[in-house]
Enzyme design. Structure first.
Site, PDB file in Angstrom:
ATOM      1  CB  CYS A   1     -21.539 -20.452 -43.330  1.00  0.00           C
ATOM      2  SG  CYS A   1     -21.549 -18.638 -43.354  1.00  0.00           S
TER       3      CYS A   1
ATOM      4  CD  GLN B   1     -20.450 -12.494 -45.237  1.00  0.00           C
ATOM      5  OE1 GLN B   1     -20.943 -13.513 -45.692  1.00  0.00           O
ATOM      6  NE2 GLN B   1     -20.978 -11.853 -44.214  1.00  0.00           N
TER       7      GLN B   1
ATOM      8  NE  ARG C   1     -37.076  -9.846 -51.084  1.00  0.00           N
ATOM      9  CZ  ARG C   1     -35.879 -10.123 -50.578  1.00  0.00           C
ATOM     10  NH1 ARG C   1     -35.070 -10.932 -51.234  1.00  0.00           N
ATOM     11  NH2 ARG C   1     -35.494  -9.595 -49.439  1.00  0.00           N
TER      12      ARG C   1
ATOM     13  CB  SER D   1     -27.138 -15.867 -48.206  1.00  0.00           C
ATOM     14  OG  SER D   1     -26.097 -15.247 -47.463  1.00  0.00           O
TER      15      SER D   1
ATOM     16  CG  HIS E   1     -26.671 -18.397 -44.816  1.00  0.00           C
ATOM     17  ND1 HIS E   1     -26.485 -19.557 -44.088  1.00  0.00           N
ATOM     18  CD2 HIS E   1     -25.423 -17.913 -45.074  1.00  0.00           C
ATOM     19  CE1 HIS E   1     -25.184 -19.763 -43.925  1.00  0.00           C
ATOM     20  NE2 HIS E   1     -24.523 -18.781 -44.506  1.00  0.00           N
TER      21      HIS E   1
ATOM     22  CB  CYS F   1     -18.131 -20.941 -48.895  1.00  0.00           C
ATOM     23  SG  CYS F   1     -19.602 -19.902 -48.944  1.00  0.00           S
TER      24      CYS F   1
END
Length: 382
Positions: free
Chosen positions: A89, A156, A211, A237, A338, A368
């Site tokens: 990431c 994760q 949203r 995410s 993401h 992270c």
């Protein structure tokens, strides 16, 4: 040591999985932001020394060095090389680090850094299947790995659940952070705060993730991602598509090309952390980069901490003492999305533009990363 300056930072809108960017080839999505970057700066593209883009899922349309393919797809000079990197990431944040290090070493003067990811093209394994260990394709396996970490699930999803348990973070805590993320992103969009940094792609002009109809009541009604767990899709995410790019320049290049820097790369750090918890790296990375910079938490004006999961940010807030009021102030990945390999550049782009808008001096970004790692960067507004 020579300085590394950020001359310009741009990004595409972040599209939802299956949304407005899902049918755009990664080469073309990367090309759109690269071309806009060179047009905005007015730099002769042939003077760029290298292009470094992050991309995590380097398969299918994203295989074959998507950084090089995106550059060529933009009609930019064949004489300029490019490479694609994967630090999970944090890939495009690491691309920024590599670009800055090249400039600070004196070996290069102009480097483009960023990332691209069209997650809509790639099947994503959910928490129900990540624990399966069949076949040679599973990354957390092999004799050496099993001797060290056993046959436990490495993912994760599990890491985020373990963090919530270890730091005493409730589902309600996470839902409140997630709701704030959406509200902040909606307000920033309505106020036009992303307009300066976002490059239109076809008919897509704004981020698709926030949203307006969300509520804490709706979040509370969602099923957890795993039985008995605290995580839900609402505190995670979003799977997204997007691209980002920035131009990193030496002092010599700034003078030669008549450029006006936005910020300088002040300090960089990257750390390893527990691969089972996986997502705790931003805590030691933040401590490491502040120590190297000779700064304290209180001296940082704005923080960008990637919202991979709400538990990651809440644990980071508890450990560092950073104020939520100065963290992800325009919303984070829970709301904005993401797009893995592009997110580091997206965060840095938003951070630098908002520092300039607010008059802040220092910004700190950390993320992270899969496998238990994290990058951290301190930037200083010029």
């Amino acid at each position: 040591m020579p300085e590394a300056y950020v001359v310009e930072a741009l990004r595409t809108p972040v599209g939802r999985r299956g949304g407005g960017l899902s049918a755009v080839h990664p080469n073309d999505l990367g090309a759109r932001v690269l071309a806009a970057l060179l047009e905005r700066t007015g730099v002769d593209p042939a003077s760029v020394d290298d292009v470094i883009l992050g991309c995590v899922d380097q398969m299918g349309a994203q295989a074959g060095n998507v950084a090089r393919n995106a550059w060529l797809s933009a009609g930019l000079p064949e004489t300029v090389p490019a490479t694609t990197i994967d630090r999970q990431c944090g890939s495009s944040q690491q691309a920024i680090h590599f670009a800055a290090q090249a400039v600070m070493s004196g070996t290069q003067d102009l480097v483009v850094a960023g990332g691209v990811e069209v997650m809509s093209l790639v099947p994503i394994a959910g928490p129900a299947v990540v624990g399966q260990r069949e076949g040679m394709g599973f990354p957390y396996g092999g004799d050496g790995w099993t001797r060290r970490y056993g046959d436990q699930e490495i993912s994760q999803f599990r890491g985020a659940e373990l963090i919530a348990q270890e730091w005493g973070i409730s589902r309600g805590d996470m839902e409140r952070l997630a709701f704030d993320s959406h509200q902040r992103a909606i307000a920033a969009t309505e106020d036009g705060l992303f307009a300066e940094e976002v490059v239109r792609v076809g008919d897509v002009v704004a981020d698709e993730g926030p949203r307006p109809d969300g509520s804490l009541e709706k979040m509370a009604g969602l099923k957890p991602l795993r039985e008995g767990g605290r995580l839900t899709p609402a505190v995670s995410s979003q799977i997204s598509d997007g691209a980002s790019a920035m131009l990193i320049a030496s002092e010599k290049a700034v003078e030669v090309h008549g450029l006006t820097p936005l910020a300088r790369i002040h300090t960089m750090a990257v750390v390893g952390s527990d691969p089972v918890f996986m997502l705790t790296g931003p805590i030691p990375a933040t401590k490491a980069v502040l120590a190297k910079a000779g700064l304290t938490i209180d001296e940082i004006d704005l923080f960008e901490v990637n919202e991979a999961f709400a538990s990651v940010v809440l644990a980071w807030l508890k450990e560092t003492g950073a104020p939520w009021e100065r963290t992800n102030v325009l919303g984070g990945a829970i709301a904005l999305g993401h797009p893995l390999g592009a997110t580091g550049g997206r965060l840095m782009t938003t951070l630098i533009h908002h520092l300039r808008r607010t008059g802040g001096r220092y910004g700190l970004q950390t993320m992270c990363e899969g496998g238990g790692m994290a990058n951290a960067t301190v930037v200083e507004r010029i």
